[in-house]
Design a protein around this motif. Structure first.
Motif, short mmCIF file in Angstrom:
data_model
loop_
_atom_site.label_atom_id
_atom_site.label_comp_id
_atom_site.label_asym_id
_atom_site.label_seq_id
_atom_site.Cartn_x
_atom_site.Cartn_y
_atom_site.Cartn_z
N TYR A 1 0.78 -1.16 0.12
CA TYR A 1 0.03 0.00 0.05
C TYR A 1 0.87 1.18 -0.07
CZ TYR A 1 -3.32 -3.43 1.70
OH TYR A 1 -4.23 -4.62 1.75
N LEU A 2 1.90 1.29 0.82
CA LEU A 2 2.85 2.41 0.86
C LEU A 2 3.60 2.85 -0.48
CD1 LEU A 2 4.26 4.37 2.56
CD2 LEU A 2 6.03 2.74 2.86
N LYS A 3 3.82 1.60 -1.30
CA LYS A 3 4.56 1.94 -2.65
C LYS A 3 3.36 2.57 -3.68
CE LYS A 3 7.75 1.55 -5.64
NZ LYS A 3 6.92 1.51 -6.99
N ALA A 4 2.15 1.94 -3.60
CA ALA A 4 1.16 2.68 -4.36
C ALA A 4 0.78 3.84 -3.98
CB ALA A 4 -0.23 1.66 -4.31
N PHE A 5 0.79 4.08 -2.54
CA PHE A 5 0.72 5.58 -2.14
C PHE A 5 1.78 6.43 -2.57
CE2 PHE A 5 1.31 9.16 1.00
CZ PHE A 5 0.06 9.68 1.12
N ILE A 6 2.95 6.11 -2.77
CA ILE A 6 4.17 6.95 -3.35
C ILE A 6 3.89 7.29 -4.79
CG2 ILE A 6 6.55 6.92 -3.82
CD1 ILE A 6 7.07 5.15 -0.96
N ASN A 7 3.47 6.19 -5.30
CA ASN A 7 3.18 6.54 -6.83
C ASN A 7 2.09 7.42 -6.95
OD1 ASN A 7 4.94 4.81 -7.88
ND2 ASN A 7 3.57 3.05 -8.22
N TYR A 8 0.99 7.23 -6.24
CA TYR A 8 -0.11 8.43 -6.14
C TYR A 8 0.33 9.58 -5.90
CZ TYR A 8 -4.90 10.26 -5.78
OH TYR A 8 -5.90 10.87 -5.74
N TYR A 9 1.19 9.55 -4.87
CA TYR A 9 1.63 11.12 -4.39
C TYR A 9 2.36 11.93 -5.37
CZ TYR A 9 5.05 14.67 -2.38
OH TYR A 9 5.47 15.57 -2.11
N HIS A 10 3.36 11.30 -6.36
CA HIS A 10 4.11 11.94 -7.23
C HIS A 10 3.33 12.04 -8.55
CE1 HIS A 10 7.91 11.42 -5.58
NE2 HIS A 10 7.85 10.00 -5.50
N SER A 11 2.24 11.28 -8.76
CA SER A 11 1.17 11.64 -9.95
C SER A 11 0.66 12.95 -9.61
CB SER A 11 0.45 10.63 -10.07
OG SER A 11 1.03 9.54 -10.52
N ASN A 12 -0.04 12.85 -8.07
CA ASN A 12 -0.87 14.26 -7.74
C ASN A 12 -0.15 15.32 -7.77
OD1 ASN A 12 -2.26 15.76 -5.07
ND2 ASN A 12 -3.70 14.19 -6.25
N VAL A 13 1.26 15.31 -7.12
CA VAL A 13 1.95 16.42 -7.29
C VAL A 13 1.94 17.24 -9.11
CG1 VAL A 13 4.37 17.59 -7.16
CG2 VAL A 13 3.37 16.25 -5.33
N LEU A 14 2.31 16.18 -9.97
CA LEU A 14 2.60 16.57 -11.22
C LEU A 14 0.97 17.09 -11.76
CD1 LEU A 14 5.19 13.85 -12.41
CD2 LEU A 14 5.57 16.30 -12.26
N ARG A 15 0.05 16.46 -11.60
CA ARG A 15 -1.42 16.79 -11.93
C ARG A 15 -1.66 17.97 -11.35
NH1 ARG A 15 -2.78 11.76 -10.44
NH2 ARG A 15 -4.07 12.26 -9.02
N GLY A 16 -1.34 18.36 -9.95
CA GLY A 16 -1.75 19.59 -9.53
C GLY A 16 -0.75 20.84 -10.05
N LYS A 17 0.36 20.41 -10.80
CA LYS A 17 0.94 21.83 -11.50
C LYS A 17 0.61 21.68 -12.70
CE LYS A 17 5.29 21.18 -8.50
NZ LYS A 17 5.27 22.55 -8.15
N LEU B 1 11.40 15.19 -14.32
CA LEU B 1 12.17 14.02 -13.65
C LEU B 1 12.57 14.42 -12.24
CD1 LEU B 1 14.49 12.95 -16.47
CD2 LEU B 1 12.46 11.91 -15.95
N GLU B 2 12.47 15.72 -11.88
CA GLU B 2 12.86 15.91 -10.47
C GLU B 2 11.93 15.29 -9.63
OE1 GLU B 2 13.57 19.96 -9.94
OE2 GLU B 2 15.36 19.90 -11.29
N TYR B 3 10.43 14.94 -10.14
CA TYR B 3 9.31 14.61 -9.18
C TYR B 3 9.30 13.14 -9.20
CZ TYR B 3 7.84 19.25 -9.26
OH TYR B 3 7.67 20.80 -9.04
N VAL C 1 1.47 9.20 -13.25
CA VAL C 1 2.99 8.60 -13.29
C VAL C 1 2.89 7.38 -12.46
CG1 VAL C 1 5.20 9.06 -12.74
CG2 VAL C 1 3.81 10.96 -13.46
N ALA C 2 3.39 6.17 -12.81
CA ALA C 2 3.44 4.96 -12.09
C ALA C 2 4.73 4.22 -12.39
CB ALA C 2 2.40 4.03 -12.57
N SER C 3 5.28 3.43 -11.37
CA SER C 3 6.79 2.83 -11.55
C SER C 3 5.82 1.32 -12.16
CB SER C 3 7.24 2.49 -10.04
OG SER C 3 8.29 1.37 -10.13
N VAL C 4 6.61 0.81 -13.01
CA VAL C 4 5.94 -0.34 -13.55
C VAL C 4 7.00 -1.28 -13.78
CG1 VAL C 4 4.15 1.08 -15.11
CG2 VAL C 4 6.47 0.71 -16.02
N ALA C 5 7.95 -1.31 -13.13
CA ALA C 5 9.01 -2.41 -13.01
C ALA C 5 8.52 -3.57 -11.93
CB ALA C 5 10.39 -1.82 -12.48
N GLU C 6 8.62 -4.61 -12.57
CA GLU C 6 8.31 -5.76 -11.70
C GLU C 6 9.39 -6.37 -11.18
OE1 GLU C 6 5.10 -7.54 -11.76
OE2 GLU C 6 4.48 -5.77 -12.73
N THR C 7 10.78 -6.56 -11.67
CA THR C 7 11.98 -6.82 -11.10
C THR C 7 12.83 -5.85 -11.57
OG1 THR C 7 12.41 -8.18 -13.04
CG2 THR C 7 11.23 -9.39 -11.09
#
Length: 257
Positions: A107-123, A136-138, A162-168
């Protein structure tokens, strides 16, 4: 002769007293760590200390120090690797790592992704080649392993997600499932997608897998009406465009004929 029931009660009382003493010790330790965070954030903390601090809120009545050490040891002291193991379920197979801890990390990783996306969307960032480095700084790339991000944009090139999509991932690789990128892009109604991953090794040269993923995703996204703008490699202050590199190679071949 001592009554068995009274002996059992005595043992229960002793165990409860020990638990209370242990709880007091843990409470003091947690309070000291909270005070330390309030003074300087996570500056100067080791990976397992940061993890232990965050896990206080996942399992508030348990000593998380040993658990944090176990997780980081099995994750090679890499936070990005830890999140991968949580996503795959591998962390849950370790001794004393309960499902509550694993789910909290997911859940924490998903929240981090959501946060970064939210910051960029807000701008309301309109992404261009000129401001790409600012965007890229975000994005929080790990320093010890590769990570792959999908940046989804609308038709005006404004960032939607924005989402991290790496599996490994490791120091020289990051793999993904193409269907995951397509699922994310279609879920947010993206018109364009930019892929970007880092090379902590210091080598800016795209690998065979980097090139293959670029060409494969270009075709797959196009099939669902989404345009892959580019796939970038970030290496320190350098940014390499794989699509531009492929185009230059194609132009070179035509010129040599």
């Amino acid at each position: 002769m001592e009554d068995k029931s009274s002996s059992k009660k005595s043992k229960n009382i002793e165990e409860k007293l020990k638990e209370m003493d242990s709880s007091k010790i843990h409470a003091g330790h947690r309070e000291r760590m909270r005070k330390r965070f309030d003074e300087s954030g996570f500056d100067g903390w080791s990976e397992h200390e940061v993890l232990e601090f965050m896990l206080f809120y996942a399992r508030p009545r348990i000593n998380m120090n040993n658990i944090a050490h176990t997780i980081m040891f099995n994750s090679a002291n890499s936070m990005s690797r830890m999140f991968e193991l949580a996503e795959s379920g591998a962390l849950g197979k370790l001794n004393d790592i309960g499902s509550g801890t694993v789910n909290f990390l997911r859940y924490l990783k998903a929240f981090i992704n959501y946060y970064h996306s939210n910051v960029l969307r807000g701008k309301s960032v309109q992404m261009t080649r000129n401001n790409f480095k600012e965007v890229l700084e975000y994005i929080d790339f790990p320093t010890d392993s590769e990570d792959l991000f999908a940046i989804c944009l609308n038709r005006r090139m404004v960032i939607k997600y924005v989402a991290s999509v790496a599996e490994t991932a490791g120091e020289t690789y990051a793999s993904t499932r193409p269907d995951r990128i397509i699922k994310i892009a279609t879920a947010v109604n993206a018109d364009f997608v930019v892929l970007v991953h880092n090379h902590p090794s210091g080598n800016t040269e795209p690998s065979y897998d980097d090139i293959y993923l670029t060409e494969y995703m270009d075709n797959k996204l196009s099939a669902v009406g989404i345009f892959l703008v580019d796939h970038f490699i970030v290496c320190g202050d350098e940014v390499v465009s794989i699509k531009m590199m492929l185009q230059e190679e194609e132009d070179g071949k035509r010129d040599s004929k």
